[in-house]
Design a protein around this motif. Structure first.
Motif, PDB file in Angstrom:
ATOM      1  N   VAL A  13      32.201  25.165  -3.950  1.00  0.00           N
ATOM      2  CA  VAL A  13      31.012  24.147  -4.381  1.00  0.00           C
ATOM      3  C   VAL A  13      31.996  23.089  -5.628  1.00  0.00           C
ATOM      4  O   VAL A  13      31.635  22.171  -5.729  1.00  0.00           O
ATOM      5  CB  VAL A  13      29.984  24.785  -5.142  1.00  0.00           C
ATOM      6  N   MET A  14      32.792  24.031  -6.358  1.00  0.00           N
ATOM      7  CA  MET A  14      33.565  23.061  -7.015  1.00  0.00           C
ATOM      8  C   MET A  14      34.622  22.068  -6.447  1.00  0.00           C
ATOM      9  O   MET A  14      34.461  20.829  -6.953  1.00  0.00           O
ATOM     10  CB  MET A  14      34.466  24.394  -7.971  1.00  0.00           C
ATOM     11  N   TYR A  15      35.362  22.411  -5.549  1.00  0.00           N
ATOM     12  CA  TYR A  15      35.963  21.567  -4.609  1.00  0.00           C
ATOM     13  C   TYR A  15      35.225  20.332  -4.083  1.00  0.00           C
ATOM     14  O   TYR A  15      35.552  19.178  -4.205  1.00  0.00           O
ATOM     15  CB  TYR A  15      36.880  22.135  -3.676  1.00  0.00           C
ATOM     16  N   ALA A  16      33.917  20.751  -3.781  1.00  0.00           N
ATOM     17  CA  ALA A  16      33.171  19.649  -3.066  1.00  0.00           C
ATOM     18  C   ALA A  16      32.522  18.788  -4.110  1.00  0.00           C
ATOM     19  O   ALA A  16      32.476  17.408  -3.747  1.00  0.00           O
ATOM     20  CB  ALA A  16      31.698  20.183  -2.194  1.00  0.00           C
ATOM     21  N   THR A  17      32.222  19.347  -5.300  1.00  0.00           N
ATOM     22  CA  THR A  17      31.735  18.407  -6.523  1.00  0.00           C
ATOM     23  C   THR A  17      32.793  17.295  -6.804  1.00  0.00           C
ATOM     24  O   THR A  17      32.640  16.303  -7.133  1.00  0.00           O
ATOM     25  CB  THR A  17      31.413  19.273  -7.527  1.00  0.00           C
TER      26      THR A  17
END
Length: 207
Positions: A13-17
């Motif tokens: 989720v961090m990378y996608a954000t």
């Protein structure tokens, strides 16, 4: 305590954000170069970008960096990194304001100000990905990370999630969508499919 003893932290989720932030600034850059930055849908896209960035960074500052700082007490180099993350967040605030000012009437300066923001934010995100996330993986537990993500959910609430989830998915490939959605709870996947994504698309952010 190393998180390896508790399981690996999932940064999906961090990378996608982070990639959604980069995508939006590329859209702003293109709109500025084409003279379309004043279009209502571009302005709406910019306002949503700022909202998402504020939420992301404020929750990191409140929930993530303090946890990491406690975990690395007595390690000066690692403590300096947590300080740098917060300082880099603060460095972005005047750049956001400068783009706002250009959008509000200083159009001649817009392209240069957008370029400065693009470079500074990408430097910060890359710094975080290359140094802070590995440190988090080695020093925090899965429970620590869950405390951070729980803080993010509290800050967003259902209303915020209804924009955040389809915003991250905007323009992503089928494989990227599947990876991100697999990290979401089942009810979120259902709500996004039935309600959130359709509502987001109707806004046509960035045009």
């Amino acid at each position: 305590m190393s998180s390896s003893r508790q399981g690996m932290i999932d940064f999906t989720v961090m990378y996608a954000t982070h990639n959604a932030f980069r995508r939006d600034l590329e859209r702003l850059r293109s709109a500025a170069a084409a003279g379309r930055a004043g279009d209502p849908q571009v302005r709406a896209g910019w306002e949503n970008f700022k909202t998402q960035l504020l939420i992301h960074h404020s929750v990191e500052d409140a929930e993530l960096w303090p946890r990491l700082r406690r975990a690395v007490q007595g390690k000066p180099r690692e403590l300096a990194l947590t300080d740098a993350m917060e300082a880099e967040h603060a460095d972005l605030d005047p750049l956001l304001a400068s783009v706002d000012a250009a959008l509000g009437g200083q159009a001649a300066a817009l392209v240069d100000r957008v370029e400065k923001l693009v470079a500074t934010l990408d430097d910060h995100l890359t710094h975080e990905e290359e140094t802070a996330l590995p440190l988090i993986q080695s020093e925090l537990t899965v429970a620590d990370w869950r405390g951070f993500t729980d803080g993010m959910r509290r800050r967003q609430g259902v209303k915020g999630a209804s924009v955040y989830v389809p915003w991250v998915l905007d323009g992503r490939s089928d494989a990227e969508r599947a990876t991100f959605l697999s990290a979401m709870p089942a009810p979120v996947r259902v709500l996004n499919r039935l309600f959130w994504e359709g509502g987001y698309r109707k806004r046509r952010l960035w045009g």
